[in-house]
Scaffold this active site. Structure first.
Site, PDB file in Angstrom:
ATOM      1  N   HIS A 164      83.181  17.456  81.285  1.00 30.68           N
ATOM      2  CA  HIS A 164      83.457  16.861  79.821  1.00 30.68           C
ATOM      3  C   HIS A 164      84.346  16.122  79.838  1.00 30.68           C
ATOM      4  CE1 HIS A 164      81.960  21.009  78.924  1.00 30.68           C
ATOM      5  NE2 HIS A 164      82.400  21.633  79.688  1.00 30.68           N
ATOM      6  N   SER A 286      84.328 -13.187  77.602  1.00 31.78           N
ATOM      7  CA  SER A 286      83.780 -13.371  76.642  1.00 31.78           C
ATOM      8  C   SER A 286      84.868 -14.670  75.745  1.00 31.78           C
ATOM      9  CB  SER A 286      85.202 -11.936  75.418  1.00 31.78           C
ATOM     10  OG  SER A 286      85.597 -13.053  73.969  1.00 31.78           O
ATOM     11  N   LYS A 292      89.249 -10.898  78.199  1.00 26.99           N
ATOM     12  CA  LYS A 292      87.761 -10.235  79.083  1.00 26.99           C
ATOM     13  C   LYS A 292      87.053 -10.331  80.493  1.00 26.99           C
ATOM     14  CE  LYS A 292      87.073  -7.211  76.738  1.00 26.99           C
ATOM     15  NZ  LYS A 292      85.931  -7.448  75.582  1.00 26.99           N
ATOM     16  N   GLU A 299      75.592  -2.368  81.529  1.00 21.89           N
ATOM     17  CA  GLU A 299      75.840  -1.771  80.569  1.00 21.89           C
ATOM     18  C   GLU A 299      73.961  -1.967  80.203  1.00 21.89           C
ATOM     19  OE1 GLU A 299      80.178  -2.717  78.030  1.00 21.89           O
ATOM     20  OE2 GLU A 299      78.159  -4.598  78.323  1.00 21.89           O
TER      21      GLU A 299
END
Ligand code: ARG
Length: 466
Positions: A164, A286, A292, A299
């Site tokens: 979890h 970024s 970043k 992704e």
């Protein structure tokens, strides 16, 4: 030939240009991936025609020889980027036949006796699937090896095991990574299974009902390196689609595994976790935030895995409820399959690179060990001293703040059951990866040997065998 405006004459009749464009769809581009298979299949068919026990012969051995020489030339010009599928061709099958006819005249016009584009495309797709499944299996082996190498290096680096997403039990980086290796090996056996189903030759089925000629379907199968023909001709030509659904399913399974790896890596590389640092050159920046280092590759892997799952449904949806016999619907499965292989091969490759080059941050991993993660160990210890486990569990739960912190190394080394963090048995997975790799190499060799014999030149190099 009279040419009415807006119409185009093709090998198989005159059709309105807009209809040709609509029906060809993406075939003119996608079929370029099938050129070699179409040529190889045509070579086998020409041999089978020359072996027909008919007088006069419908094709002489010399004619077959000339056809095969021209087919090799087509493959060569395709590799130079010079082979085109025109609008009138619509697809690779008519493009190859048109070129044979242009070069060889009457001999070229003989070659379509005893076959249909339906068994032709079924054959091309089976050869394509076999090749691609072997390639993906090889790439999968490399990714498994990258995971196992990193798992071996980090075999005893403690890591909080989670359920979890909550801290659960002491574990290791080795256990985490080797889990993905084993999952991928399972996915690899799906690839092998689909390959076994694909390894049957549809030629001789014609449009799906056989042909009124004594064509030797076993000969055609053997010439092309298949284990056997598909037995039922209706299933052979018109049963296309099911195999592709299965192939997509196997690919989706691989991507399902990779999507989990991607999810873990995205979370564990976020600064709040900092368990791993992704290789700098694999992160993107970024446009506004200078600090970043984004895990875009992971992704995209996750999103493409989702899209691939959807394409299994799309393909099954196209096959679903089709009446018996060939239907043009089946053509729409081709782009799904081709994209599926590209996505899966590419994702496996990126995953191997990320895993091989990422840095594991021992300190961050250690900081995550808070005392409660040893609660279950404490309960087990009390039980080992004779307390029934449920009582031990309650006792620890009642004074959780009193759980003693332990050395994570010590805690994981006590987990010595087969495959547990202290006893990973990586060698079992290494051996399995080796077997999968050997299988892929043997299948590739088997195909190349058959095609070399058929074409009379070394395949895939296309150097003459002297
Ligand atoms: N491009 C077609 C396909 O992928 C080839 C077969 C065409 N056959 C036919 N009967 N129209 O299915």
């Amino acid at each position: 030939m009279t040419r009415k405006p807006g119409r185009r004459s093709t090998l198989v009749g005159t059709v309105a240009e807009e209809v040709l464009a609509y029906t060809a769809g993406e075939d003119r581009e996608l079929d370029l991936a099938l050129v070699e298979y179409d040529c190889i299949g045509t070579a086998a068919h020409a041999v089978a025609l020359s072996r027909l026990p008919l007088t006069p012969p419908v094709m002489t051995p010399d004619e077959t020889h000339r056809i095969i020489r021209e087919l090799v030339e087509i493959i060569r010009s395709h590799r130079r980027g010079a082979f085109r599928i025109s609008a009138a061709d619509q697809d690779v099958h008519l493009a190859v036949e048109r070129r044979l006819t242009r070069r060889l005249g009457e001999i070229g016009r003989k070659v379509h006796l005893g076959r249909s584009r339906n068994d032709q495309v079924a054959l091309d797709m089976r050869l394509y699937l076999k090749d691609q499944l072997v390639s993906v299996a090889e790439q999968l082996c490399s990714t498994v090896r990258a995971l196992l190498r990193q798992a071996a290096r980090c075999r005893s680096i403690p890591m909080v095991g989670r359920t979890h997403m909550q801290p659960a039990m002491p574990s290791t980086v080795g256990l985490w990574l080797a889990a993905f290796a084993e999952a991928l090996l399972d996915d690899g056996s799906d690839l092998q299974h689909v390959h076994t189903l694909a390894d049957r030759c549809p030629l001789g089925a014609g449009a799906g009902y056989g042909v009124p000629l004594p064509l030797d379907r076993w000969l055609e199968a053997r010439l092309l390196g298949f284990r056997q023909p598909v037995t039922n001709v209706l299933y052979a030509a018109a049963g296309r689609g099911r195999l592709e659904v299965r192939a997509l399913g196997a690919l989706a399974q691989v991507m399902l595994t990779l999507s989990g790896l991607a999810a873990d890596l995205i979370i564990f590389s976020a600064p709040e976790f900092g368990y791993v640092t992704l290789p700098e050159e694999m992160c993107t920046g970024s446009s506004i935030m200078p600090q970043k280092r984004n895990p875009d590759v992971l992704e995209l892997m996750r999103a493409r895995a989702a899209a691939l799952q959807a394409s299994v449904q799309a393909a099954a949806g196209i096959v679903h409820g089709l009446p018996s016999g060939y239907h043009r619907d089946l053509q729409e499965i081709k782009p799904l399959v081709m994209r599926g292989f590209a996505v899966t091969g590419g994702s496996l490759k990126i995953a191997a690179a990320v895993v091989g080059k990422m840095t594991i941050n021992r300190e961050a991993l250690r900081r995550a060990f808070q005392a409660p993660v040893f609660a279950a160990d404490e309960a087990v210890e009390l039980a080992r001293q004779g307390l029934p486990f449920r009582d031990a569990y309650r006792r620890v739960k009642e004074r959780l703040s009193g759980v003693e912190s332990r050395r994570p190394e010590e805690a994981v080394s006590r987990r010595t059951g087969w495959g547990a963090p202290g006893n990973l048995h990586l060698e079992v997975l290494q051996a399995e990866a080796r077997r999968l790799g050997q299988w892929a190499r043997a299948e590739r060799r088997r195909f190349h040997r058959a095609v070399s014999r058929l074409l009379g030149v070394q395949y895939p190099a296309l150097e003459s065998s002297g």
